[in-house]
Design an enzyme around this catalytic site. Sequence first.
Site, PDB file in Angstrom:
ATOM      1  N   ASP A  91       0.875  -1.185   0.000  1.00 24.33           N
ATOM      2  CA  ASP A  91       0.000   0.000   0.000  1.00 24.33           C
ATOM      3  C   ASP A  91       0.910   1.233   0.000  1.00 24.33           C
ATOM      4  O   ASP A  91       1.705   1.418   0.923  1.00 24.33           O
ATOM      5  CB  ASP A  91      -0.888  -0.049   1.253  1.00 24.33           C
ATOM      6  CG  ASP A  91      -1.885   1.096   1.334  1.00 24.33           C
ATOM      7  OD1 ASP A  91      -3.042   0.844   1.693  1.00 24.33           O
ATOM      8  OD2 ASP A  91      -1.506   2.257   1.060  1.00 24.33           O
TER       9      ASP A  91
ATOM     10  N   ASP B  51      -3.545   2.445  -5.284  1.00 27.51           N
ATOM     11  CA  ASP B  51      -2.337   2.394  -4.456  1.00 27.51           C
ATOM     12  C   ASP B  51      -2.171   1.099  -3.662  1.00 27.51           C
ATOM     13  O   ASP B  51      -1.432   1.061  -2.692  1.00 27.51           O
ATOM     14  CB  ASP B  51      -2.268   3.628  -3.531  1.00 27.51           C
ATOM     15  CG  ASP B  51      -3.021   3.417  -2.232  1.00 27.51           C
ATOM     16  OD1 ASP B  51      -4.075   2.775  -2.254  1.00 27.51           O
ATOM     17  OD2 ASP B  51      -2.534   3.896  -1.197  1.00 27.51           O
ATOM     18  N   GLU B  52      -2.856   0.029  -4.081  1.00 27.26           N
ATOM     19  CA  GLU B  52      -2.780  -1.221  -3.329  1.00 27.26           C
ATOM     20  C   GLU B  52      -2.754  -2.428  -4.251  1.00 27.26           C
ATOM     21  O   GLU B  52      -3.506  -2.478  -5.218  1.00 27.26           O
ATOM     22  CB  GLU B  52      -4.026  -1.368  -2.449  1.00 27.26           C
ATOM     23  CG  GLU B  52      -3.809  -1.032  -1.003  1.00 27.26           C
ATOM     24  CD  GLU B  52      -5.109  -0.992  -0.232  1.00 27.26           C
ATOM     25  OE1 GLU B  52      -5.757  -2.042  -0.108  1.00 27.26           O
ATOM     26  OE2 GLU B  52      -5.474   0.093   0.235  1.00 27.26           O
TER      27      GLU B  52
HETATM   28  N1  DCP Z   1      -8.279   8.961  -1.300  1.00 27.89           N
HETATM   29  C1  DCP Z   1      -9.261   9.911  -1.579  1.00 27.89           C
HETATM   30  N2  DCP Z   1     -10.265  10.157  -0.672  1.00 27.89           N
HETATM   31  C2  DCP Z   1     -10.321   9.455   0.492  1.00 27.89           C
HETATM   32  C3  DCP Z   1      -9.352   8.473   0.779  1.00 27.89           C
HETATM   33  C4  DCP Z   1      -8.338   8.255  -0.141  1.00 27.89           C
HETATM   34  O1  DCP Z   1      -9.207  10.554  -2.632  1.00 27.89           O
HETATM   35  N3  DCP Z   1     -11.312   9.704   1.365  1.00 27.89           N
HETATM   36  C5  DCP Z   1      -7.187   8.765  -2.269  1.00 27.89           C
HETATM   37  C6  DCP Z   1      -5.982   9.600  -1.886  1.00 27.89           C
HETATM   38  C7  DCP Z   1      -4.988   8.636  -1.311  1.00 27.89           C
HETATM   39  C8  DCP Z   1      -5.328   7.345  -2.036  1.00 27.89           C
HETATM   40  O2  DCP Z   1      -6.723   7.410  -2.297  1.00 27.89           O
HETATM   41  O3  DCP Z   1      -3.648   9.051  -1.498  1.00 27.89           O
HETATM   42  C9  DCP Z   1      -4.991   6.101  -1.235  1.00 27.89           C
HETATM   43  O4  DCP Z   1      -5.745   6.065  -0.052  1.00 27.89           O
HETATM   44  P1  DCP Z   1      -5.181   5.484   1.309  1.00 27.89           P
HETATM   45  O5  DCP Z   1      -6.339   5.247   2.185  1.00 27.89           O
HETATM   46  O6  DCP Z   1      -4.278   4.340   1.060  1.00 27.89           O
HETATM   47  O7  DCP Z   1      -4.383   6.700   1.957  1.00 27.89           O
HETATM   48  P2  DCP Z   1      -2.963   7.308   1.631  1.00 27.89           P
HETATM   49  O8  DCP Z   1      -2.200   6.488   0.645  1.00 27.89           O
HETATM   50  O9  DCP Z   1      -3.125   8.723   1.250  1.00 27.89           O
HETATM   51  O10 DCP Z   1      -2.250   7.273   3.043  1.00 27.89           O
HETATM   52  P3  DCP Z   1      -1.620   6.044   3.863  1.00 27.89           P
HETATM   53  O11 DCP Z   1      -0.161   6.374   4.014  1.00 27.89           O
HETATM   54  O12 DCP Z   1      -2.343   6.092   5.160  1.00 27.89           O
HETATM   55  O13 DCP Z   1      -1.863   4.795   3.092  1.00 27.89           O
HETATM   56 CA    CA Z   2      -1.924   4.250   0.865  1.00 29.46          CA
HETATM   57 CA    CA Z   3      -4.779   2.234   0.212  1.00 25.89          CA
END
Ligand code: DCP
Ligand code: CA
Ligand code: CA
Length: 367
Positions: free
Chosen positions: A10, A110-111
Site C-alpha cells: 500500500d 495504491d494497493e
Molecule cells: N483517497 C481519496 N479520498 C479518500 C481516501 C483516499 O481521494 N477519502 C485517495 C488519496 C490517497 C489514495 O486514495 O492518497 C490512497 O488512499 P489510502 O487510504 O491508502 O491513503 P494514503 O495512501 O493517502 O495514506 P496512507 O499512508 O495512510 O496509506
Molecule cells: Ca496508501
Molecule cells: Ca490504500
Amino acid sequence: MQNRVIMLADFDYFFAQCEELRNPILKDKPVVVGVYSGRTEESGAVSTSNYVARKYGVKSGMPLFLAKRKLEGSDSVFLPVDHEYYDQISDSIMQIFRGYASSFEQVSVDEAYLDVSEQVQGSFERAKDYAQQIKVEVKKRVGVSFTIGVGPNKLVAKIACDSQKPDGLTIITPVEVGCFLSPLPVDRLLGVGKKISSRMDSLGIKTIGDLADFDIQKLTGIFGKTLGIYFHNAANGVDNEPVQESGEAESISRIGTLKHDSHELEFILQKTDELIIDIFKEVEEKNLSFKQVAIYVVMTDLSSKSRSVTLDQPAKDQEVIKKNVKVLFEKFLNESPLELRRVGVKVSGFSREEPQQKQLTSFFQTG
Ligand code: DCP
Ligand code: CA
Ligand code: CA
C-alpha cells in the site's frame, strides 16, 4: 503443500507523495491534496495529506476549509488532485510488482496483492528480504515509498499492512496469526462496518478474539449462514481467496524523468522510446489491441499537460505507438515554449484480438 506467502503493498500517503516527487521542496511542508468542488474557493474535501499535515489533525475526507483552519500559521501547500499523473506513477510501480510475483492483483490505485509463495519457497524469513528488495527497487526506479504486510493469506496481509505505516514492513507468520489478530478491534475486519460492529458490541464482541471465540451456531443465527461463517473464519485468520488479476486494464502507461530538462524533440523521444518498449511488452503479454495513444508531460514550472490521439482502427504495433507519440510531441513542443521535466506515454481503448482474426493474419503472412 507449502505455505502460502501473500503480500499486500500500500503506497504511503499516495497522492501527496506523488506531489512531493515532482516537487521535492514540498517534502518538509504540510501538503494537502484535495478535490475542489469549485463552488467557492474553499469548498471541497481533502483526498489525502502527507504525514507532516496529519500531525496537525488533517484527515482524508475532511472539508478543505477545516484543513485550512487546522493548518493556519503553517507553511502548508494545498493542491488539486491530478489523477492522470498518479495513475502513471501507480502503473509504473504495479508493473515492477508483477515481476516479483507468480500472481498479482491490483485492488486500487495504491494497493496490490502479490503471491510470492514460490519466490520465497514458503519461507516468511525469506519474505522479509524479498519485501525489502522490492521496496529498494521501487524507491530507486520510481521514487515512491510504500508499506508491506505479509501473511499466510490476503486477510492477514491486509491487516498486517495497516498496522504499521508509513514505509512499514510487518510480517505475520502462520503461528503468529492468532496472537496478532485477537486484541484488535473487530471493525478491522473487512465487512465489519459501523452497523455490524455495534451489533457485535451489544453481543459482547469487541475484539477479533472475542469474535473468534463466539459460538458459530449463534453467529450464523444472527447474521445468516454466509456472513456468520465468513466472520467466524475471518476472526480465526482463515482466508482461502486466491490472488488473481481482476478484469482488464483500462490503460497501460509509463512515466519517466528526463536526464535534464529539455525542449528538444530527439532527446525527448529517446526517453519515450524506452517507455514504449516497456509498454509494448505488457500490451503483447496481455494480447491487447489499442485504439488511443497519449502523451503526458510535466514542465519545469511543474504544470502538467496531456495530449491524445484516437486511431482509425485498433493497432497492435510498437511502431504505431512511436509514430503517434512523435507526432503528438512535435505538435506539443510547437505550442509550448517551456522545457519538459518528466514525460509519459499511455495506450488505452483496448480490445482483445479475436482468435479468428489472428489465424487470418498468420495465413496472409505465411501465404
Ligand atoms: N483517497 C481519496 N479520498 C479518500 C481516501 C483516499 O481521494 N477519502 C485517495 C488519496 C490517497 C489514495 O486514495 O492518497 C490512497 O488512499 P489510502 O487510504 O491508502 O491513503 P494514503 O495512501 O493517502 O495514506 P496512507 O499512508 O495512510 O496509506
Ligand atoms: Ca496508501
Ligand atoms: Ca490504500
